[in-house]
Design an enzyme around this catalytic site. Structure first.
Site, mmCIF file in Angstrom:
data_model
loop_
_atom_site.group_PDB
_atom_site.id
_atom_site.type_symbol
_atom_site.label_atom_id
_atom_site.label_comp_id
_atom_site.label_asym_id
_atom_site.label_seq_id
_atom_site.Cartn_x
_atom_site.Cartn_y
_atom_site.Cartn_z
ATOM 1 N N ARG A 247 0.842 -1.182 0.000
ATOM 2 C CA ARG A 247 0.000 0.000 0.000
ATOM 3 C C ARG A 247 0.881 1.235 0.000
ATOM 4 O O ARG A 247 1.876 1.296 0.750
ATOM 5 C CB ARG A 247 -0.901 0.032 1.244
ATOM 6 C CG ARG A 247 -2.122 -0.859 1.186
ATOM 7 C CD ARG A 247 -3.156 -0.418 0.143
ATOM 8 N NE ARG A 247 -4.328 -1.257 0.119
ATOM 9 C CZ ARG A 247 -4.481 -2.368 -0.612
ATOM 10 N NH1 ARG A 247 -3.510 -2.774 -1.394
ATOM 11 N NH2 ARG A 247 -5.609 -3.057 -0.570
ATOM 12 N N GLU A 276 -4.010 7.048 -4.535
ATOM 13 C CA GLU A 276 -4.540 6.464 -5.776
ATOM 14 C C GLU A 276 -5.940 6.988 -6.052
ATOM 15 O O GLU A 276 -6.724 7.137 -5.106
ATOM 16 C CB GLU A 276 -4.575 4.939 -5.659
ATOM 17 C CG GLU A 276 -3.206 4.328 -5.616
ATOM 18 C CD GLU A 276 -3.233 2.799 -5.473
ATOM 19 O OE1 GLU A 276 -4.278 2.174 -5.757
ATOM 20 O OE2 GLU A 276 -2.206 2.242 -5.095
ATOM 21 N N HIS A 294 -1.277 -0.369 -9.888
ATOM 22 C CA HIS A 294 -1.866 -1.296 -8.900
ATOM 23 C C HIS A 294 -2.350 -2.574 -9.585
ATOM 24 O O HIS A 294 -3.548 -2.880 -9.597
ATOM 25 C CB HIS A 294 -3.021 -0.615 -8.147
ATOM 26 C CG HIS A 294 -3.402 -1.322 -6.873
ATOM 27 N ND1 HIS A 294 -3.845 -0.666 -5.747
ATOM 28 C CD2 HIS A 294 -3.396 -2.643 -6.536
ATOM 29 C CE1 HIS A 294 -4.111 -1.530 -4.787
ATOM 30 N NE2 HIS A 294 -3.844 -2.747 -5.251
HETATM 31 C C1 8YV Z 1 -6.843 -6.026 -5.066
HETATM 32 C C2 8YV Z 1 -5.153 -5.528 -3.270
HETATM 33 O O1 8YV Z 1 -6.923 -6.259 -6.390
HETATM 34 O O2 8YV Z 1 -6.366 -7.320 -2.347
HETATM 35 C C3 8YV Z 1 -5.715 -6.320 -2.157
HETATM 36 O O3 8YV Z 1 -5.478 -5.917 -1.008
HETATM 37 O O4 8YV Z 1 -4.403 -4.662 -3.053
HETATM 38 C C4 8YV Z 1 -5.440 -5.683 -4.710
HETATM 39 O O5 8YV Z 1 -4.440 -6.389 -5.287
HETATM 40 C C5 8YV Z 1 -7.732 -4.908 -4.669
HETATM 41 O O6 8YV Z 1 -7.617 -4.637 -3.316
HETATM 42 C C6 8YV Z 1 -9.157 -5.192 -4.997
HETATM 43 O O7 8YV Z 1 -10.042 -4.569 -4.102
#
Ligand code: 8YV
Length: 332
Positions: A247, A276, A294
């Site tokens: 993140r 983002e 992402h």
């Molecule tokens: C997801 C992600 O695609 O799952 C996670 O925490 O960061 C991503 O790779 C995204 O969050 C979908 O909501």
């Protein structure tokens, strides 16, 4: 919710793979978002007002305001994603709303992309590829001193956050001849440390001064916000690289941009950003940065597996069982 007679109203905030949506429509009274336009906060509040189950993603801010305006029917937030920093977990818990996520199914894909960035940044892969495509440049052929990157083999990788994804990164990195170092809230068991030949650093600061590549693999929580602060980033060697597929909020992005501009750090591979979809233009301007939108978990298989997890969590809940992926396991 009279689960036995009535299908729960499930509101999905983004377009999901067809196979997932089809199954959700068979099982639940599902409202889809066919054009995939992210919900505004007002739309999110409206959805929370009428849904039994909300299925948000990382692009939805399910904050206090949304949760305090939720209708009495809303009992489950089945997040389509592993990270749950998009949901105000404390407010959800206080209001008796369960939150589930999709752990495990993104591990290998995310680790693959992390490894790709670990290779791409020091070896200048994106720069080389961009050079070949640029109509303004004309490749003059091989040169002994041109496009030189830094060797990966035998370097020290420092993994921040040694959960599922961190360990999957370590396995890959070890096969590339990297030495594995890690910082985690809890030290791993001896067996896993031995398998990964991993060195534990209780002090993140000390680890940062010694490693050649840092990979961020911890979740974003109040405790990890700006864990890589300006002070800590300055501990890195000028030859060090930073890779973040977790993140953006874990890294002080402005401080990182500054260090990249002054050459105080060698480069960064970033799949995630602090604000983002906005991306700090100073990061994009730097040819020391490989930026991705992402997409670490973006595989067809992964998305279908995530959908399957969401469905299982909702179905269990609708049938009166404990959903398997409860973020607060004690709740139900
Ligand atoms: C997801 C992600 O695609 O799952 C996670 O925490 O960061 C991503 O790779 C995204 O969050 C979908 O909501």
């Amino acid at each position: 919710m009279p689960a036995a007679q009535k299908k729960p109203v499930v509101i999905v905030t983004r377009k999901l793979p067809d196979v997932v949506e089809t199954r959700m429509c068979e099982l639940f009274d599902t409202r889809l978002n066919a054009d995939d336009k992210p919900f505004t906060q007002a739309q999110l509040i409206e959805a929370a007002g009428v849904a039994d189950v909300l299925v948000p993603t990382v692009t939805d801010r399910v904050d206090r305001s949304v949760l305090t305006q939720a209708g009495p029917k809303l009992r489950l937030i089945a997040n389509f994603g592993t990270g749950v920093d998009n949901v105000d977990l404390d407010t959800a818990r206080n209001r008796g709303i369960l939150v589930t996520n999709t752990p495990g199914v993104l591990t290998e894909d995310t680790a693959d992309m992390t490894m790709a960035l670990i290779l791409a940044v020091p070896r200048r892969l994106a720069e080389g590829a961009a050079y070949m495509r640029d109509p303004a440049t004309k490749w003059q052929g091989w040169s002994p001193t041109w496009m030189l990157g830094r060797r990966i083999y035998n370097k020290r990788l420092g993994i921040v956050g040694m959960g599922r994804i961190g360990q999957a990164v370590a396995r890959r990195a070890k096969a590339f001849g990297l030495q594995i170092h890690y910082h985690n809230r809890r030290r791993l068991g001896e067996e896993i440390e031995e398998e990964l030949e991993a060195t534990f650093w209780e002090s993140l600061d000390q680890m940062l001064t010694r490693v050649d590549i840092v990979s961020i693999n911890c979740p974003h929580t109040p405790g990890t916000y700006h864990l890589l602060s300006a002070r800590r980033l300055k501990l890195l060697k000028p030859t060090a690289y930073l890779v973040n597929t977790a993140r953006g909020e874990v890294v002080d992005e402005n401080a990182l941009a500054r260090l990249l501009e002054t050459g105080a750090i060698a480069g960064a591979g970033l799949d995630v950003f602090e604000h983002e979809p906005a991306v700090n233009p100073r990061l994009l301007a730097s040819n020391r940065v490989v930026a991705l939108p992402h997409m670490s978990s973006a595989t067809i298989e992964g998305r279908i597996d995530m959908g399957e997890k969401v469905i299982i969590n909702i179905k269990a809940f609708a049938d009166g069982h404990a959903p398997p992926d409860r973020v607060h396991p004690a709740m139900f």
